[in-house]
Motif scaffolding. Structure first.
Motif, PDB file in Angstrom:
ATOM      1  N   LEU A 191       0.835  -1.033  -0.020  1.00  9.73           N
ATOM      2  CA  LEU A 191      -0.123  -0.004  -0.041  1.00  9.73           C
ATOM      3  C   LEU A 191       1.021   1.348   0.019  1.00  9.73           C
ATOM      4  N   ILE A 192       1.173   2.065  -0.912  1.00 13.11           N
ATOM      5  CA  ILE A 192       1.729   3.260  -1.117  1.00 13.11           C
ATOM      6  C   ILE A 192       0.863   4.392  -1.043  1.00 13.11           C
ATOM      7  N   SER A 193       1.261   5.183   0.190  1.00 10.65           N
ATOM      8  CA  SER A 193       0.752   6.346   0.415  1.00 10.65           C
ATOM      9  C   SER A 193      -0.931   6.403   0.689  1.00 10.65           C
ATOM     10  N   CYS A 194      -1.310   5.378   1.095  1.00 16.76           N
ATOM     11  CA  CYS A 194      -2.691   4.989   1.028  1.00 16.76           C
ATOM     12  C   CYS A 194      -3.034   4.536   2.644  1.00 16.76           C
ATOM     13  N   PRO A 195      -2.452   5.232   3.732  1.00 22.58           N
ATOM     14  CA  PRO A 195      -2.595   4.651   5.076  1.00 22.58           C
ATOM     15  C   PRO A 195      -3.773   4.291   5.878  1.00 22.58           C
TER      16      PRO A 195
END
Length: 215
Positions: free
Chosen positions: A82-86
């Motif tokens: 998951l990149i930059s979607c916490p």
């Protein structure tokens, strides 16, 4: 003349508001420190959006839809990045942790509470990642933090570094040409939405039939 004479002064109301703000911030940090010390960071920590980092959290329906897609797409024993979607991390982990691995790549170090499943990520250094992550993820889901050609280009470089299969990108509709050119993804019918209504229209792109999963 004393230099302090030229310094701006705060009204009593402004000063009180600042005190209250910093007190609340300290209370939140104290809670996090206590949870971390007790090894109880198992639930989702609802951090406030940091607009300076261009953080805008998904609404509940979007989280539900993306979790469904991830659950249906990642195989048993597989891995999702998951990149930059916490805001997806904890819901996804709850759904698939017994059969697959979830990794959060995020610039905001508040989310290091999710270590060892957290990797610090700065899109300005797109491949500054552990070597073992290269081409190791069955699914990569990314939401580049800024609507700029530079950001999507560097995030695309990271996605290519990590991915060995399926890709989902959620970003502004104005980035459509960039996403299609850089990653060869197709526009989906599904549209991600945010808790706070944003002026920019957002879209979702993938290299598989994402909409079929949601039907």
């Amino acid at each position: 003349m004393d230099d302090d004479d030229d310094a701006p002064s705060l009204s009593a109301e402004t000063f009180a508001a600042l005190q209250e703000f910093y007190l609340e911030q300290q209370k939140r940090q104290d809670i996090l420190d206590k949870l971390e010390a007790d090894n109880k960071l198992k639930e989702n920590i609802l951090f406030e959006e940091n607009w300076q980092l261009s953080q805008f959290w998904y609404d509940e329906a979007t989280v539900h839809s993306l979790v469904k897609v991830i659950d249906a797409t990642v195989p048993d024993g597989g891995k999702v990045a998951l990149i930059s979607c916490p805001t997806l991390f904890v819901p996804v982990k709850r759904q698939i942790e017994n059969r697959a691995t979830v990794t959060l790549l995020e610039y905001d170090k508040r989310f290091k509470v999710h270590a060892p499943d957290y990797i610090f990520y700065d899109y300005n250094s797109p491949e500054a990642l552990p070597g073992e992550t290269k081409h190791s993820y069955d699914l990569v889901v990314a939401d580049p933090p800024f609507l700029s050609e530079e950001c999507i280009s560097k995030t695309a470089q990271t996605i290519k570094f990590l991915a060995k299969g399926k890709i989902v990108v959620c970003t502004g509709a104005i980035m459509k040409d960039n996403v299609e050119k850089l990653l060869d993804l197709k526009l989906c019918e599904f549209k991600p939405c945010h808790r706070n209504n944003l002026a920019n229209e957002f879209s979702c792109y993938s290299n598989f039939d994402l909409d079929a999963v949601l039907r």
